[in-house]
Design a protein around this motif. Structure first.
Motif: not given
Length: 166
Positions: A28-38, A47-63
């Motif tokens: 439903r969102a035009d843009v999804v913003l994810h601030a890490g720790d996937w 998230f990529e499969a279900h989002s129109r546009r995804l803007i994300g970053v990695y977090g401290n728990n991301d390898g």
């Protein structure tokens, strides 16, 4: 423009799956913003499969795999506003001044890490938003995420959504 803000999904480690209300919001969102720790590349794939546009970053728990696919800081112009996304901003005390100094060119900064929802504005006008976590509430009463709308170059309708208990 409809935005969905989330962070600290920690899939599948802390939650076996993404909560259904959040999963339903993704397309439903035009843009999804994810601030890490996937926590797992499969979460990013979801998230990529279900989002129109995804803007994300990695977090401290991301390898290494997630760090190879995502930046530490992301920037985007959305509906006339300059957005930034970062995982960690440091201690709550002094956050507004610290972030305004680090990101003087932004209008809105989306961040995560603490799992604590946050919505403040720094002296220079920088809006700081932390959507909390949809899967790991820690000491918070609810798991959460945010939605917002951009109309005419203004951020409006910023809503913190509480998720039902699991």
């Amino acid at each position: 423009m409809r935005l969905l803000l989330t962070s600290d999904t920690h899939l599948p480690k802390r939650a076996g799956r993404l909560p259904a209300p959040l999963l339903a919001e993704l397309p439903r969102a035009d843009v999804v913003l994810h601030a890490g720790d996937w926590a797992d590349a499969a979460a990013l794939d979801l998230f990529e499969a279900h989002s129109r546009r995804l803007i994300g970053v990695y977090g401290n728990n991301d390898g290494p795999e997630l760090r190879a696919r995502l930046p530490e800081v992301a920037r985007a112009d959305l509906g006339g506003l300059r957005f930034g996304v970062v995982h960690e901003t440091g201690a709550a005390r002094g956050r507004e001044a610290r972030c305004a100094a680090r990101f003087p060119d932004l209008d809105v900064l989306v961040f995560g890490h603490s799992h604590i929802p946050w919505d403040t504005t720094a002296l220079g006008g920088l809006r700081l938003l932390n959507p909390g976590s949809p899967t790991d509430r820690r000491r918070q009463p609810w798991c959460t995420y945010m939605t917002a709308t951009i109309i005419g170059g203004r951020l409006t309708d910023v809503v913190l959504h509480r998720l039902p208990p699991r």
